[in-house]
Design an enzyme around this catalytic site. Structure first.
Site, short mmCIF file in Angstrom:
data_model
loop_
_atom_site.label_atom_id
_atom_site.label_comp_id
_atom_site.label_asym_id
_atom_site.label_seq_id
_atom_site.Cartn_x
_atom_site.Cartn_y
_atom_site.Cartn_z
N GLU A 124 -2.25 0.42 13.35
CA GLU A 124 -3.41 0.81 12.54
C GLU A 124 -4.71 0.54 13.29
O GLU A 124 -5.62 1.35 13.29
CB GLU A 124 -3.40 0.02 11.24
CG GLU A 124 -4.62 0.27 10.36
CD GLU A 124 -4.48 -0.40 9.00
OE1 GLU A 124 -3.74 -1.40 8.92
OE2 GLU A 124 -5.10 0.08 8.04
N GLU A 132 0.85 -1.17 0.00
CA GLU A 132 0.00 0.00 0.00
C GLU A 132 0.90 1.24 0.00
O GLU A 132 1.24 1.76 -1.03
CB GLU A 132 -0.96 -0.03 1.19
CG GLU A 132 -2.15 0.88 0.96
CD GLU A 132 -3.40 0.47 1.75
OE1 GLU A 132 -3.47 -0.64 2.28
OE2 GLU A 132 -4.30 1.32 1.82
C1 BGC Z 1 -5.26 2.72 4.79
C2 BGC Z 1 -5.78 3.79 5.68
C3 BGC Z 1 -6.72 4.61 4.87
C4 BGC Z 1 -7.87 3.69 4.60
C5 BGC Z 1 -9.02 4.33 3.96
C6 BGC Z 1 -6.40 1.83 4.45
O1 BGC Z 1 -6.06 0.77 3.67
O2 BGC Z 1 -4.20 2.03 5.35
O3 BGC Z 1 -5.06 4.26 6.64
O4 BGC Z 1 -7.06 5.84 5.32
O5 BGC Z 1 -7.45 2.55 3.89
O6 BGC Z 1 -10.06 3.49 3.95
#
Ligand code: BGC
Length: 860
Positions: free
Chosen positions: A740, A464
């Site tokens: 997270e 990501e």
């Molecule tokens: C990210 C986030 C992001 C989110 C939005 C994720 O995959 O890691 O931090 O803001 O998606 O839905």
């Protein structure tokens, strides 16, 4: 006469003046604390044999002062210094040490270099082996005054001249919206040149430009199919003439020892192919073939606005354990972003495999959270003695590494973890009597370091690593306290503007790359899109840069105008896809947006907040009509919000902490319902013994909402809770970064099974802003920190806190300690600032620059 000079002049938000992208860089300096407030300055600019002096300018301005002379032209150099006058003396201070400044290539016509890369056939659908390119040249007969290398690439590059590396940047040229902006950097390469024959070469890699990037296996060739260097070496001779050596058809390309390289995948390096002399005049010709030249619109080449990514720290392993089958497992004691450097010796062809992970499960690397990012580096030894290696074009998020194939005993001296991120100047510190809170703060700092990698990313480890707009929107107040991130975020916000859709939609992440169906087509979403209005405002408040606010104003206005259209006449944004209070711990794993707070309540609250901030920005910029229009709009949205979501008694339709936190922190309630809402928020927070019940949206706000409605104790209980979910729960589980999810690692020690389980995400670390302002007590109350409020609110059994912030004017600090006879404090106000001290139980007092002690007994 003042005995001490001002600090050396700084340019824009740059770490130094080499290669500035404007002919009129703004100038900043600070005056020494002892000097008293500045009353006047004089700037001197020396360029060639000309000297320009402004004469005495009666003003206190010392921050981002407009360039006071003829603009610099491309390549022009100058030395800038300043002296000041203060109230305490009629004589000028000594001059500051001169700061060199030099313009980069300011016009498209300055460039003659063209992109050069491999001339051989490549299959764009497959993994391609990276190339190296090089050019031989002669410096000419005339003596050299100085030499500059202007350099960038399609892909990533690392340059060498005559076998010596140029600069120390990582992942240059960084990531921008390449079709519109490709960053070049200027290097002083004078000492690298030899008389006569010379060679310049560059290692290349795919990077973001054409490497596989993005979730679900990623997409190749996002920006193009070529991998090319664009470089222009300019040798200025003592007679003023310039010899230019630019990438062109005369260059050659060949494979190097890098067999594969990817930002997610890692790097494979066959050191048997390494020839340290490949970029020297005596290098053999075998295997080198003519380059293929490409095209680049030179109008899109831009100078950096902030510091580059580089290695900022080396960390030795804390433990090395050997597994039964002979692998080595290394623990660096800190979750970090970077890569390993090792020195190994073994027979030719010995293959070392380096794998990385943030956590262990059952004594092995837990790589599931990395998803498709393999994060594996491979080194094949040359068999010529000890060999030192670090991959060049990849970064990993890891605390643990596994090395297989190591020949013999692996000693701690043989391996270090090298930490890489945008090399910003540190500006904020916080420490208090509670070691767990300190660890939380350290974790926030590390998550900022790990995710400020040229752009502000969400996470550094899985497939990501994107510039998610919502994450930085909530984290910017914390980030801009801890580090001088003005230049980096200004650059990224420019890309936000470029990626904004014509209708005003702000993408979920910037730069935009192909994504999952959920993100395509791009839809407008609250809290994420609001980065366009809120983040420039945060940066303006912290760094006092009105031009920055001006540059991004249109993007913010287009965003608010879009939401206004979407909401329609009832001013409620209650349609479309929204992420709501993303990752509310009550949300089901399959839908992290489905928390306990109505997602449209979140959307309308943010709509009001953005409209209000746009009005603030308009007022600061002198757009009076806009200021009135958006204030009126904000008032209307607030009224609509109240009638739709707030009952007469202050209860809200979503009876959730995030709903109340939003309404209170965004000032969406009338006075009569504020207290009731605050009381209900406190009740809700205590219902589950102050375990956290908020996601990305509520978490940054909840402590402030409690503090401002008289529930400071509850805010402290929330802060200090250690059961899951809470801020300190990860600390009890040994976290060294912010996670997270509240439970990325679950209380039973197992990994959260969710598809997104990062251990390095800064968003939930936004509470550090409250630590700085409320526990630490330093609050910026006017743009550019020209006015500060020192208002610590002790609680939670914390007995002291020490907070420091480097403002544009100098150091602000506050130390407080509770003693049996009351609170004592020591406050430092920077020069050229005014401040108010609001210490608990004492009347507010105005403070001027200097250090002020407040003994415990005073006023008690
Ligand atoms: C990210 C986030 C992001 C989110 C939005 C994720 O995959 O890691 O931090 O803001 O998606 O839905």
């Amino acid at each position: 006469m003042q005995s001490l000079p001002p600090s050396p002049v700084r340019f824009e938000h740059l770490p130094d003046g080499l290669g500035v992208g404007t002919g009129t860089p703004r100038l900043s300096w600070t005056t020494p604390p002892e000097a008293g407030d500045q009353q006047a300055y004089e700037i001197e600019i020396r360029r060639g044999d000309r000297t320009h002096r402004t004469g005495r300018v009666a003003t206190a301005d010392h921050h981002l002062v407009p360039w006071p002379a003829e603009p610099l032209v491309s390549r022009e150099r100058a030395a800038v210094r300043v002296r000041t006058w203060s109230a305490t003396g009629t004589e000028a201070s000594p001059w500051s040490a001169p700061s060199p400044v030099e313009a980069g290539l300011l016009t498209p016509d300055d460039w003659t270099a063209v992109p050069v890369g491999a001339g051989w056939a490549e299959d764009p659908t497959a993994e391609r082996r990276p190339a190296r390119v090089r050019g031989h040249f002669r410096t000419g007969d005339k003596p050299i005054a100085h030499a500059r290398l202007y350099i960038t690439a399609h892909g990533l590059y690392e340059a060498e001249i005559n076998g010596t590396r140029v600069g120390d940047e990582t992942l240059a040229p960084g990531w921008t919206v390449y079709p519109h902006r490709l960053r070049y950097r200027t290097h002083d390469v004078t000492p690298l040149l030899d008389p006569g024959a010379n060679t310049i070469g560059a290692w290349l890699a795919d990077g973001w430009y054409r490497g596989k990037y993005g979730f679900d296996g990623g997409t190749r060739n996002i920006y193009g199919t070529d991998q090319s260097l664009i470089a222009q070496l300019e040798i200025t001779h003592t007679d003023g003439t310039i010899t230019v050596v630019a990438t062109d058809h005369t260059w050659q390309a060949a494979f190097g020892p890098i067999l594969t390289s990817g930002l997610y995948e890692g790097e494979t390096f066959d050191a048997r192919l390494d020839d340290p002399h490949w970029a020297t005049p005596s290098a053999p010709q075998d295997g080198w073939t003519p380059v293929r030249t490409g095209k680049r619109d030179t109008r899109t080449l831009v100078a950096p606005e902030g510091p580059p990514v580089r290695c900022t720290q080396d960390i030795p392993p804390v433990t090395i354990t050997r597994t039964a089958d002979g692998r080595h497992l290394l623990d660096f004691g800190q979750n970090l972003v970077g890569r390993l450097r090792l020195t190994a010796d073994g027979p030719a062809g010995t293959t070392l495999t380096l794998r990385h992970a943030e956590v262990l499960q059952d004594g092995e690397l837990a790589t599931r959270p990395l998803r498709e990012a393999h994060s594996t580096d491979t080194l094949v030894l040359p068999g010529t003695g000890p060999y030192t290696w670090e991959p060049r074009f990849t970064l990993h998020g890891f605390r643990y590494a596994e090395i297989s194939g190591w020949p013999g005993e692996l000693t701690p001296e043989a391996v270090t973890a090298r930490v890489h991120h945008t090399d910003m100047r540190r500006t904020g510190w916080f420490e208090c009597s509670d070691p767990m809170v300190n660890r939380l703060h350290e974790n926030v700092l590390w998550s900022m370091r790990g995710n400020f990698v040229d752009i502000p990313t969400d996470c550094p480890q899985r497939d990501e690593r994107l510039g998610w707009t919502g994450d930085i929107q909530v984290f910017a107040p914390t980030a801009s306290f801890l580090y001088d991130c003005a230049g980096m975020l200004d650059s990224w916000l420019t890309d936000v503007g470029l990626e904004q859709l014509p209708d005003g939609t702000v993408p979920w992440y910037v730069p935009v790359i192909p994504g999952e169906p959920m993100w395509t087509p791009i839809q407008p979403g609250a809290a994420w899109g609001d980065v366009a209005t809120l983040t420039p405002w945060v940066l303006y408040r912290r760094f006092g840069d009105l031009e920055l606010l001006r540059r991004h104003y249109r993007t913010g206005r287009a965003w608010v105008d879009l939401v206004e259209r979407l909401a329609g006449p009832d001013r409620l944004w209650d349609t479309g896809f929204q992420l709501g209070d993303w990752l509310d711990p009550a949300a089901p794993p399959e839908d992290p947006a489905a928390g306990r707070t109505d997602r449209y309540l979140v959307a309308t609250a943010y709509f009001a907040h953005s409209a209000r901030h746009l009005a603030h920005a308009a007022r600061a910029l002198g757009h009076t009509a806009d200021a009135v229009r958006y204030d009126t709009l904000a008032d209307e949205i607030t009224a609509a919000f109240q009638s739709r979501y707030v009952h007469a008694d202050g209860r809200m339709s979503s009876d959730s902490p995030t709903a109340y936190a939003l309404a209170l922190a965004f000032d969406l309630l009338d006075a009569s319902r504020r207290q009731a809402a605050g009381d209900r928020l406190a009740e809700l927070v205590l219902l589950d013994d102050a375990r956290v019940a908020t996601g990305f949206v509520g978490t940054p706000l909840v402590c402030d909402a409690l503090t401002d409605t008289g529930h400071l104790d509850t805010a402290y209980r929330l802060l200090l809770q250690t059961d899951c979910p809470s801020w300190l729960y990860p600390v009890t589980m040994g976290a060294t970064t912010v996670w997270e999810r509240w439970d990325s690692l679950r209380p039973d020690g197992t990994l959260n099974p969710g598809g997104m389980t990062s251990f390095n995400h800064y968003a939930l670390g936004a509470v550090a802003d409250w630590l700085h302002r409320v526990v630490g007590g330093i609050e910026v109350t006017a743009p550019g920190a020209a006015v500060l409020t020192f208002r610590p609110r002790p609680g939670g059994g914390i007995t002291w806190a020490r907070t420091r912030h480097e403002t544009p004017h100098g150091t602000a600090s506050l130390f407080w300690e509770t003693t049996p006879s009351g609170l004592k404090a020591r406050i430092t106000v920077p020069p050229n600032c005014t401040a108010v001290a609001e210490l608990p139980g004492r009347a507010p007092v105005g403070l001027g620059p200097g250090t002020h002690a407040f003994p415990a007994t005073e006023g008690d």
